[in-house]
Write an enzyme that holds these catalytic residues in place. Structure first.
Site, PDB file in Angstrom:
ATOM      1  N   HIS A   1     -53.542 118.200   7.976  1.00  0.00           N
ATOM      2  CA  HIS A   1     -53.293 119.642   7.913  1.00  0.00           C
ATOM      3  C   HIS A   1     -51.809 119.978   7.761  1.00  0.00           C
ATOM      4  CE1 HIS A   1     -57.385 119.924   9.066  1.00  0.00           C
ATOM      5  NE2 HIS A   1     -57.234 119.875  10.370  1.00  0.00           N
TER       6      HIS A   1
ATOM      7  N   GLU B   1     -52.181 124.341  20.855  1.00  0.00           N
ATOM      8  CA  GLU B   1     -53.472 124.717  21.425  1.00  0.00           C
ATOM      9  C   GLU B   1     -53.374 124.811  22.939  1.00  0.00           C
ATOM     10  OE1 GLU B   1     -57.114 122.962  19.809  1.00  0.00           O
ATOM     11  OE2 GLU B   1     -55.834 121.692  18.573  1.00  0.00           O
TER      12      GLU B   1
ATOM     13  N   GLY C   1     -76.145 115.851   8.819  1.00  0.00           N
ATOM     14  CA  GLY C   1     -75.584 116.263  10.105  1.00  0.00           C
ATOM     15  C   GLY C   1     -75.916 117.714  10.376  1.00  0.00           C
TER      16      GLY C   1
ATOM     17  N   TYR D   1     -57.931 123.797   6.837  1.00  0.00           N
ATOM     18  CA  TYR D   1     -56.707 124.565   7.023  1.00  0.00           C
ATOM     19  C   TYR D   1     -56.214 125.158   5.706  1.00  0.00           C
ATOM     20  CZ  TYR D   1     -54.606 125.182  11.553  1.00  0.00           C
ATOM     21  OH  TYR D   1     -54.283 125.685  12.783  1.00  0.00           O
ATOM     22  N   LEU D   2     -56.493 124.475   4.602  1.00  0.00           N
ATOM     23  CA  LEU D   2     -56.084 124.986   3.302  1.00  0.00           C
ATOM     24  C   LEU D   2     -56.874 126.228   2.907  1.00  0.00           C
ATOM     25  CD1 LEU D   2     -55.696 121.625   1.334  1.00  0.00           C
ATOM     26  CD2 LEU D   2     -53.913 123.001   2.421  1.00  0.00           C
TER      27      LEU D   2
ATOM     28  N   LYS E   1     -51.990 119.553  22.689  1.00  0.00           N
ATOM     29  CA  LYS E   1     -53.070 120.128  23.487  1.00  0.00           C
ATOM     30  C   LYS E   1     -52.506 120.624  24.818  1.00  0.00           C
ATOM     31  CE  LYS E   1     -56.774 118.852  20.973  1.00  0.00           C
ATOM     32  NZ  LYS E   1     -57.814 119.782  20.515  1.00  0.00           N
TER      33      LYS E   1
END
Length: 790
Positions: free
Chosen positions: A274, A250, A39, A212-213, A364
């Site tokens: 998360h 967000e 990718g 996120y960690l 969102k």
């Protein structure tokens, strides 16, 4: 000291010495790492991965540590190579203007090779001719990183091909397979994916990324807890913590990602992974320095988080979501159910955290871009004297905030209320001097906090890539951890998939504000009138012709959510009236999934139900131990009784769980005696019955001899079903003041249709016909699916 003990200690020391020497030898040996990025032309690679791999090269490359980088795609060699070259032009020194960085950047770009991989032949050729290979006995450390930034549905097939052509299987060599979320869409798909990949790569070789960690503040949570052990470990528990909030808000909407969001929604996207991982870091027992302790303690905490239930979740959708879905030619029939906002209530079943509500919020198109963990402590100080000079700053809210994305704050960091304690800082943090008098956080001035910030605040993927190279798995998710995460969330995702989310306006809609009590979340404002009508066109056309009665009894037909709310309201009204008049209310419950929805409706809509004066009875029960999934009482207990305050003596399970043989003649006599003792005139106030596809009710099955038993109150079934059961008989069922028969689901449509027909039927073939209250009332509560069919 014995000779044996001396020998054991010497041997242990020798083994440790050998281990150290071997480790030292490996670190001083020449090392080469092949980085293979699948990718390579995608968004993730363009935005983060190539820049992060350059940072790795910049910091780690030496004469003794070399690298090769391969960008993999299915694009043809020429076109793909041109795209990759253009993409690498955006990789930069990020403010480092030294000549060293410029030279390293030039080297890095020269080391990146584009490779088209589609066929087995291309994979085999790549492993044999492109990747670095060394002799078996070489004093050389060789590593390979296979980073799969590709759709998860091809993880297994690519892993199989890599295992065959490219995975290293020689001494002083290692291979690492890196996966990006989502790791499945539910528990079963996640486990299936893990099994398939596990056939080709060992657990220690699999790195599931949770970026996120790797965020700077998140990396400091455990060091901060360790450094302040004496202060924190005495107050991070249910005696002192009022609640824990975890938020990811967000301002951006879902435009451009509608297809993904329709498939996953906000709960799968961030809460299942998360946010639950963040909860583990603040709530887990502190590990020792060993990695195994970290995984063990984190997984233990995750295993203690209770499965989230439907009434623990609120959902919403921003008002222009369907407009965006239409623009992207999405399946609108799916899009109407997609949550772009969710709030969830979680609980941890452990002595340390039991009873502490954990609130998760994500959405969102909200008012700010902010992520945080907020631990709010209880305020137990009451002012009696000297209240005029009561020092608000010393007795105000006490909280710890891990601010992961800054929101309205000047930067990320860790905030501790000054009236809580003065924190000691671990190596990775430093104090920030607050000068602004106008900055506020959760109603408090920033000056009322100790504010510490990370010394370095690098992009999370830079940290992910560095940890990956070094073999540090703290930023990654294990298979066991993944299973725990999905176990917490799978059921509620399934239960809410056809729930219409509350519509909200973008950016600043206060109608999303909610409260919680008795384990139930509720929006402060009522549901929006924009929520779609729950009736299908066929149901709207048919509803006007619904009969008022069914089998001679009152009939109520509604969509399932409305149906259970109506029944819950009826039970609540009868309970309050009966308690006011007689001081006690007797409620008999049945098993089955329909009852679960009823219990949840009662809990959600009637938090002031008179449980203290209510006695709970069972209509029927299987002869199974409590922990058996067949147990009706287990369902009643977990779904209802554990969530309300009801005296222990008011609960009457039908079988005796204190003995090995839970059902016996003695059990029947015991239950009969209890009914005679507690229930005046043997008239239960309210009975909930169900109806099976064969017309049975309670555990009274067609052609059973118990259908004609008019003398006994309780009996044991014989051979009518595969599992032995106890059941109430018509002699007491038909004395009830109120009886509700719940019929739900499209599978019940045939029996409903048959019973409504003109052909004469008898109770021997259809036991439900035996329900005829002598002096009370019977109401059939039938949902749309059962009445109208599919």
């Amino acid at each position: 000291m014995s000779f044996t003990v001396i020998i054991m200690k010497v041997t242990s020391a020798f083994v440790l010495l050998l281990s150290f020497l071997n480790s030292f030898h490996c670190t001083t040996m020449p090392q080469h790492t092949d980085v293979v990025l699948f990718g390579a032309l995608g968004d993730l690679s363009r935005k983060y991965l190539w820049q992060s791999f350059f940072q790795l090269y910049l910091k780690e490359q030496t004469e003794n540590k070399t690298f090769s980088f391969y960008g993999i795609s299915r694009d043809a060699q020429k076109e793909g190579s041109q795209k990759l070259t253009k993409l690498l032009d955006d990789v930069n020194c990020e403010g480092d203007i030294s000549s060293v960085c410029g030279l390293k950047l030039f080297e890095f770009r020269q080391l990146v090779t584009y490779v088209q991989l589609k066929t087995d032949e291309q994979f085999d050729s790549f492993g044999e001719h492109k990747l670095k290979n060394i002799p078996e006995n070489s004093d050389f450390v060789l590593g390979r990183i296979f980073y799969l930034a590709i759709p998860p549905n091809v993880y297994s097939s690519v892993a199989a091909r890599l295992s065959s052509c490219c995975k290293l299987k020689i001494r002083h060599a290692w291979s690492r397979l890196v996966l990006e979320k989502p790791f499945g869409s539910d528990l079963q798909s996640a486990l299936s994916m893990a099994r398939d990949i596990g056939k080709h790569f060992k657990e220690e070789e699999i790195y599931r990324v949770d970026h996120y960690l790797a965020k700077s503040v998140v990396r400091q949570i455990l060091p901060f807890r360790n450094r302040n052990f004496n202060h924190l470990e005495t107050i991070l528990n249910n005696e002192h913590v009022e609640r824990i909030e975890i938020a990811m808000k967000e301002t951006a909407d879902s435009k451009g990602r509608i297809e993904f969001y329709d498939k996953y929604g906000v709960i799968r996207d961030v809460m299942q992974n998360h946010m639950t991982e963040l909860l583990a870091l603040v709530a887990m027992e502190l590990p020792n320095n060993h990695h195994s302790d970290f995984d063990s303690n984190k997984n233990k905490l995750l295993s203690q988080v209770k499965e989230v239930k439907e009434e623990h979740v609120l959902t919403g959708q921003y008002s222009r979501y369907l407009h965006h879905a239409e623009q992207e030619k999405a399946n609108i029939s799916l899009s109407v159910y997609t949550p772009t906002f969710a709030a969830s209530l979680l609980n941890i079943d452990s002595p340390r955290w039991n009873g502490v509500p954990i609130i998760m919020i994500s959405g969102k198109a909200l008012d700010e871009r902010s992520s945080y963990i907020r631990i709010k402590f209880k305020d137990s100080v009451m002012c009696v004297c000297g209240c005029k000079s009561f020092n608000v700053s010393q007795h105000g809210a006490r909280q710890i905030i891990f601010q992961i994305n800054p929101g309205s704050l000047p930067t990320v960091g860790i905030l501790v209320s000054k009236n809580l304690f003065s924190p000691h800082l671990p190596e990775g943090l430093e104090d920030m001097v607050v000068t602004s008098q106008e900055s506020f956080v959760f109603g408090q001035s920033l000056n009322e906090f100790y504010f510490s910030i990370p010394k370095t605040n690098e992009n999370a993927y830079v940290t992910v890539v560095r940890d990956l190279y070094r073999g540090d798995k703290k930023s990654f998710v294990t298979t066991e951890g993944l299973e725990h995460l999905w176990h917490i969330w799978s059921s509620v995702i399934e239960e809410t998939k056809h729930r219409h989310p509350k519509l909200y306006l973008e950016k600043n809609d206060i109608s999303l504000n909610f409260g919680y009590s008795n384990g139930i979340l509720r929006y402060v404002e009522q549901e929006s009138s924009l929520v779609a009508d729950e009736f299908s066109e066929r149901e709207r056309l048919s509803v006007s012709s619904l009969p008022s009665h069914f089998l001679g009894h009152v009939l109520l037909v509604k969509p399932d959510v409305q149906l259970y709310k109506s029944l819950a309201e009826k039970i609540n009204d009868v309970a309050k009236t009966t308690v006011a008049k007689a001081g006690i209310f007797h409620l008999a419950l049945s098993g089955g999934s329909s009852s679960i929805q009823l219990y949840r409706a009662i809990l959600k809509h009637f938090p002031k139900f008179p449980w203290r004066w209510t006695h709970i009875w069972q209509v029927d029960e299987r002869c199974a131990q409590y922990h058996d999934q067949l147990s009706n009482f287990k369902t009643i207990d977990e779904e209802l009784l554990q969530n309300v305050r009801i005296p222990y003596g008011n609960i009457h399970p039908m079988v005796d769980y204190s003995v090995a043989n839970v059902c016996s003649t003695g059990s029947v006599e015991r239950y009969k005696a209890a009914l005679v003792h507690f229930v005046s005139k043997l008239e239960l106030d309210f009975i909930i019955l169900g109806m099976g596809q064969d017309g049975h009710t309670a555990s009274l099955f067609p052609k059973s001899g118990l259908l004609k038993d008019n003398e006994n109150l309780v009996a044991m079934t014989t051979n009518e079903s595969s599992v032995k059961r106890m059941t109430l008989l018509f002699s007491i069922l038909n004395k009830a003041r109120h009886t509700a028969v719940i019929v739900s689901g499209h599978k019940k449509h045939d029996i409903v249709d048959s019973l409504a027909g003109s052909e004469k039927k008898n109770v021997n073939n259809y036991p439900i016909l035996g329900v005829n209250s002598q002096s009370g009332n019977v109401t059939f509560y039938i949902d749309n699916d059962a009445w109208f069919g599919k």
